[in-house]
Design a protein around this motif. Structure first.
Motif, PDB file in Angstrom:
ATOM      1  N   ARG A  61       1.115 -18.187 -59.943  1.00  0.00           N
ATOM      2  CA  ARG A  61      -0.121 -18.981 -59.984  1.00  0.00           C
ATOM      3  C   ARG A  61      -0.557 -19.217 -61.433  1.00  0.00           C
ATOM      4  O   ARG A  61      -1.075 -20.280 -61.775  1.00  0.00           O
ATOM      5  N   THR A  62      -0.350 -18.218 -62.264  1.00  0.00           N
ATOM      6  CA  THR A  62      -0.741 -18.346 -63.670  1.00  0.00           C
ATOM      7  C   THR A  62       0.119 -19.381 -64.381  1.00  0.00           C
ATOM      8  O   THR A  62      -0.374 -20.155 -65.217  1.00  0.00           O
ATOM      9  N   ALA A  63       1.407 -19.396 -64.085  1.00  0.00           N
ATOM     10  CA  ALA A  63       2.332 -20.291 -64.770  1.00  0.00           C
ATOM     11  C   ALA A  63       2.255 -21.736 -64.293  1.00  0.00           C
ATOM     12  O   ALA A  63       2.698 -22.644 -65.013  1.00  0.00           O
ATOM     13  N   ALA A  64       1.711 -21.958 -63.114  1.00  0.00           N
ATOM     14  CA  ALA A  64       1.766 -23.299 -62.516  1.00  0.00           C
ATOM     15  C   ALA A  64       1.171 -24.392 -63.403  1.00  0.00           C
ATOM     16  O   ALA A  64       1.804 -25.444 -63.594  1.00  0.00           O
ATOM     17  N   PRO A  65      -0.017 -24.231 -63.979  1.00  0.00           N
ATOM     18  CA  PRO A  65      -0.547 -25.303 -64.834  1.00  0.00           C
ATOM     19  C   PRO A  65       0.315 -25.561 -66.074  1.00  0.00           C
ATOM     20  O   PRO A  65       0.506 -26.715 -66.477  1.00  0.00           O
ATOM     21  N   LEU A  66       0.846 -24.505 -66.663  1.00  0.00           N
ATOM     22  CA  LEU A  66       1.695 -24.671 -67.845  1.00  0.00           C
ATOM     23  C   LEU A  66       2.990 -25.381 -67.481  1.00  0.00           C
ATOM     24  O   LEU A  66       3.431 -26.289 -68.204  1.00  0.00           O
ATOM     25  N   ALA A  67       3.580 -24.987 -66.367  1.00  0.00           N
ATOM     26  CA  ALA A  67       4.816 -25.643 -65.933  1.00  0.00           C
ATOM     27  C   ALA A  67       4.584 -27.118 -65.634  1.00  0.00           C
ATOM     28  O   ALA A  67       5.399 -27.979 -65.997  1.00  0.00           O
ATOM     29  N   ALA A  68       3.466 -27.426 -64.981  1.00  0.00           N
ATOM     30  CA  ALA A  68       3.157 -28.824 -64.668  1.00  0.00           C
ATOM     31  C   ALA A  68       2.950 -29.642 -65.934  1.00  0.00           C
ATOM     32  O   ALA A  68       3.431 -30.773 -66.057  1.00  0.00           O
ATOM     33  N   ALA A  69       2.258 -29.056 -66.906  1.00  0.00           N
ATOM     34  CA  ALA A  69       1.985 -29.768 -68.157  1.00  0.00           C
ATOM     35  C   ALA A  69       3.262 -30.039 -68.943  1.00  0.00           C
ATOM     36  O   ALA A  69       3.367 -31.058 -69.636  1.00  0.00           O
ATOM     37  N   ARG A  70       4.248 -29.146 -68.835  1.00  0.00           N
ATOM     38  CA  ARG A  70       5.500 -29.303 -69.584  1.00  0.00           C
ATOM     39  C   ARG A  70       6.602 -29.967 -68.773  1.00  0.00           C
ATOM     40  O   ARG A  70       7.694 -30.226 -69.301  1.00  0.00           O
ATOM     41  N   GLY A  71       6.350 -30.209 -67.496  1.00  0.00           N
ATOM     42  CA  GLY A  71       7.381 -30.804 -66.652  1.00  0.00           C
ATOM     43  C   GLY A  71       8.560 -29.869 -66.435  1.00  0.00           C
ATOM     44  O   GLY A  71       9.700 -30.317 -66.309  1.00  0.00           O
ATOM     45  N   LEU A  72       8.285 -28.568 -66.343  1.00  0.00           N
ATOM     46  CA  LEU A  72       9.335 -27.572 -66.178  1.00  0.00           C
ATOM     47  C   LEU A  72       9.219 -26.880 -64.822  1.00  0.00           C
ATOM     48  O   LEU A  72       8.119 -26.696 -64.294  1.00  0.00           O
ATOM     49  N   ASP A  73      10.359 -26.519 -64.256  1.00  0.00           N
ATOM     50  CA  ASP A  73      10.370 -25.668 -63.071  1.00  0.00           C
ATOM     51  C   ASP A  73      10.280 -24.223 -63.518  1.00  0.00           C
ATOM     52  O   ASP A  73      10.854 -23.845 -64.553  1.00  0.00           O
ATOM     53  N   VAL A  74       9.565 -23.394 -62.748  1.00  0.00           N
ATOM     54  CA  VAL A  74       9.519 -21.979 -63.093  1.00  0.00           C
ATOM     55  C   VAL A  74      10.769 -21.287 -62.567  1.00  0.00           C
ATOM     56  O   VAL A  74      11.326 -21.679 -61.537  1.00  0.00           O
ATOM     57  N   ILE A  75      11.221 -20.284 -63.301  1.00  0.00           N
ATOM     58  CA  ILE A  75      12.387 -19.485 -62.926  1.00  0.00           C
ATOM     59  C   ILE A  75      11.874 -18.122 -62.490  1.00  0.00           C
ATOM     60  O   ILE A  75      11.258 -17.401 -63.286  1.00  0.00           O
ATOM     61  N   VAL A  76      12.077 -17.779 -61.226  1.00  0.00           N
ATOM     62  CA  VAL A  76      11.540 -16.528 -60.668  1.00  0.00           C
ATOM     63  C   VAL A  76      12.580 -15.421 -60.810  1.00  0.00           C
ATOM     64  O   VAL A  76      13.719 -15.561 -60.358  1.00  0.00           O
ATOM     65  N   ARG A  77      12.175 -14.326 -61.443  1.00  0.00           N
ATOM     66  CA  ARG A  77      13.070 -13.186 -61.635  1.00  0.00           C
ATOM     67  C   ARG A  77      12.328 -11.881 -61.346  1.00  0.00           C
ATOM     68  O   ARG A  77      11.266 -11.619 -61.919  1.00  0.00           O
ATOM     69  N   ASP A  78      12.915 -11.041 -60.510  1.00  0.00           N
ATOM     70  CA  ASP A  78      12.299  -9.762 -60.160  1.00  0.00           C
ATOM     71  C   ASP A  78      12.222  -8.821 -61.359  1.00  0.00           C
ATOM     72  O   ASP A  78      11.339  -7.965 -61.437  1.00  0.00           O
ATOM     73  N   GLY A  79      13.121  -8.987 -62.319  1.00  0.00           N
ATOM     74  CA  GLY A  79      13.216  -8.056 -63.426  1.00  0.00           C
ATOM     75  C   GLY A  79      11.988  -7.956 -64.303  1.00  0.00           C
ATOM     76  O   GLY A  79      11.787  -6.940 -64.985  1.00  0.00           O
ATOM     77  N   ILE A  80      11.151  -8.992 -64.323  1.00  0.00           N
ATOM     78  CA  ILE A  80       9.961  -8.949 -65.177  1.00  0.00           C
ATOM     79  C   ILE A  80       8.687  -8.676 -64.384  1.00  0.00           C
ATOM     80  O   ILE A  80       7.588  -8.911 -64.864  1.00  0.00           O
ATOM     81  N   ARG A  81       8.856  -8.124 -63.173  1.00  0.00           N
ATOM     82  CA  ARG A  81       7.665  -7.713 -62.414  1.00  0.00           C
ATOM     83  C   ARG A  81       7.030  -6.493 -63.067  1.00  0.00           C
ATOM     84  O   ARG A  81       7.587  -5.890 -63.985  1.00  0.00           O
ATOM     85  N   GLU A  82       5.865  -6.115 -62.569  1.00  0.00           N
ATOM     86  CA  GLU A  82       5.137  -4.974 -63.136  1.00  0.00           C
ATOM     87  C   GLU A  82       5.900  -3.673 -62.918  1.00  0.00           C
ATOM     88  O   GLU A  82       6.697  -3.553 -61.977  1.00  0.00           O
ATOM     89  N   LEU A  83       5.678  -2.703 -63.802  1.00  0.00           N
ATOM     90  CA  LEU A  83       6.259  -1.382 -63.637  1.00  0.00           C
ATOM     91  C   LEU A  83       5.754  -0.790 -62.329  1.00  0.00           C
ATOM     92  O   LEU A  83       4.543  -0.686 -62.111  1.00  0.00           O
ATOM     93  N   SER A  84       6.653  -0.404 -61.463  1.00  0.00           N
ATOM     94  CA  SER A  84       6.269   0.071 -60.137  1.00  0.00           C
ATOM     95  C   SER A  84       5.462   1.356 -60.224  1.00  0.00           C
ATOM     96  O   SER A  84       5.857   2.312 -60.908  1.00  0.00           O
ATOM     97  N   ALA A  85       4.343   1.403 -59.518  1.00  0.00           N
ATOM     98  CA  ALA A  85       3.484   2.586 -59.539  1.00  0.00           C
ATOM     99  C   ALA A  85       3.961   3.670 -58.583  1.00  0.00           C
ATOM    100  O   ALA A  85       3.478   4.803 -58.646  1.00  0.00           O
TER     101      ALA A  85
END
Length: 219
Positions: A61-85
């Motif tokens: 949700r955070t990346a959506a406006p930036l991606a739209a403004a740049r005409g880029l698709d977002v690349i989803v990767r599990d590796g950069i998720r939050e440190l698991s609690a």
């Protein structure tokens, strides 16, 4: 490569200081949506060629406006998720038990990577998954990449990998929602932090302890 690590916008769990790390997690608050909407202007001078997000809803949700403004698709990767609690999931971060989360995470950045989060991953596992996504971005040939990720993950990975950011600095400087850490480098040559939430980061050995910001705003 120029690497922009961006913390997601505000979530309901942020308001209550909860260790909310599970996938897919909550969306953004109204303020979080406004913070996301402000990112394209805030990063207008950055020549971003790719945008990565984690598997958690709040980064997407955070990346959506930036991606739209740049005409880029977002690349989803599990590796950069939050440190698991792990077993600490949904505990208040400002309690003694909750504080164990950051104590463990910063121990990883200090080199104790075999230490395991209670009921969760080890430092070696957490850093390896983050490293893999960063390496993928470098191998893509993009000159500047934005990764919308998470506060603890960004601080710990930067303290572990940037030559001029140490654990005391990262521990003392939480990232606000949509705060940005900008680095340059590569896995082969190493990483140097250029700015932390808008403050210029001094080279190691210059201007005081490694990672302490120089007075003044970033250029």
């Amino acid at each position: 490569m120029r690497l922009l690590l961006i913390r997601h916008g505000q979530t309901p769990s942020n308001l209550h200081h909860l260790l909310d790390t599970a996938v897919p997690g909550p969306g953004l608050t109204d303020l979080g949506e406004r913070q996301a909407a402000a990112l394209p202007e805030a990063l207008a001078d950055e020549d971003i060629e790719a945008i990565y997000v984690s598997t958690l809803t709040r980064t997407q949700r955070t990346a959506a406006p930036l991606a739209a403004a740049r005409g880029l698709d977002v690349i989803v990767r599990d590796g950069i998720r939050e440190l698991s609690a792990g077993a600490l999931e949904m505990l208040p971060g400002d309690t003694e038990q909750g504080a164990l989360y950051m104590k463990t995470a910063f121990a990883w950045a200090a080199g104790d990577t075999e230490l395991r989060m209670p009921g969760g991953e080890s430092g070696a596992e957490a850093l390896a998954r983050y490293d893999a996504v960063v390496a993928e971005a470098v191998d893509s040939g993009a000159r500047a990449v934005a990764m919308v990720s998470h506060g603890a993950a960004i601080r710990v990975w930067t303290a572990a990998r940037a030559a001029n950011v140490d654990v005391p600095f990262a521990a003392a400087h939480p990232l606000e929602n949509t705060g940005v850490v900008i680095l340059e480098g590569s896995p082969a040559d190493g990483w140097k932090a250029l700015t932390w939430a808008g403050a210029v980061v001094a080279p190691a050995g210059e201007g005081g302890p490694a990672g302490w910001p120089v007075v003044g705003d970033a250029p």
